[in-house]
Scaffold this motif. Structure first.
Motif, mmCIF file in Angstrom:
data_model
loop_
_atom_site.group_PDB
_atom_site.id
_atom_site.type_symbol
_atom_site.label_atom_id
_atom_site.label_comp_id
_atom_site.label_asym_id
_atom_site.label_seq_id
_atom_site.Cartn_x
_atom_site.Cartn_y
_atom_site.Cartn_z
ATOM 1 N N VAL A 56 0.842 -1.196 0.000
ATOM 2 C CA VAL A 56 0.000 0.000 0.000
ATOM 3 C C VAL A 56 0.882 1.253 0.000
ATOM 4 O O VAL A 56 0.610 2.220 -0.721
ATOM 5 N N GLN A 57 1.956 1.218 0.759
ATOM 6 C CA GLN A 57 2.861 2.364 0.827
ATOM 7 C C GLN A 57 3.523 2.626 -0.522
ATOM 8 O O GLN A 57 3.653 3.770 -0.949
ATOM 9 N N ALA A 61 2.973 5.937 -2.822
ATOM 10 C CA ALA A 61 4.100 6.738 -3.292
ATOM 11 C C ALA A 61 4.034 6.927 -4.804
ATOM 12 O O ALA A 61 4.302 8.017 -5.318
ATOM 13 N N GLU A 62 3.647 5.880 -5.534
ATOM 14 C CA GLU A 62 3.513 5.981 -6.988
ATOM 15 C C GLU A 62 2.405 6.960 -7.362
ATOM 16 O O GLU A 62 2.572 7.807 -8.245
ATOM 17 N N LEU A 63 1.284 6.871 -6.678
ATOM 18 C CA LEU A 63 0.145 7.730 -7.009
ATOM 19 C C LEU A 63 0.415 9.198 -6.700
ATOM 20 O O LEU A 63 -0.073 10.083 -7.402
#
Length: 87
Positions: A56-57, A61-63
């Protein structure tokens, strides 16, 4: 040519409901549980490796690196979904 050396695998602490489900699948396939599991392991091992899903992290971070989408006027939701999918 020599035959490959086979190894024995023992798996402990398997939930009885899991074993029952696998036994039903083996029965439906008309094979023993041992053969069913051997085929399942062989099939799984023959597949190409894949990267595990990002955490999820990592996904967050990508989003956060993506540009924001302006949603004013006639917003093309299908185009936004395609753009997000193709990013």
């Amino acid at each position: 040519m020599t035959a490959p050396a086979y190894r024995t695998v023992h798996i402990h602490d398997v939930n009885p409901s899991v074993i029952a489900t696998l036994q039903k699948r083996a029965d439906a396939a008309g094979v023993s549980l041992e053969n069913y599991l051997r085929d399942l392991l062989t099939t799984t091992a023959s597949r190409p490796e894949f990267s595990p899903r990002p955490s999820v992290q990592e996904k967050l971070a990508e989003l956060t690196q993506r540009a924001p989408i302006a949603m004013n006027g006639d917003f093309d939701i299908v185009g936004a979904i395609r753009a997000g999918r193709d990013a």
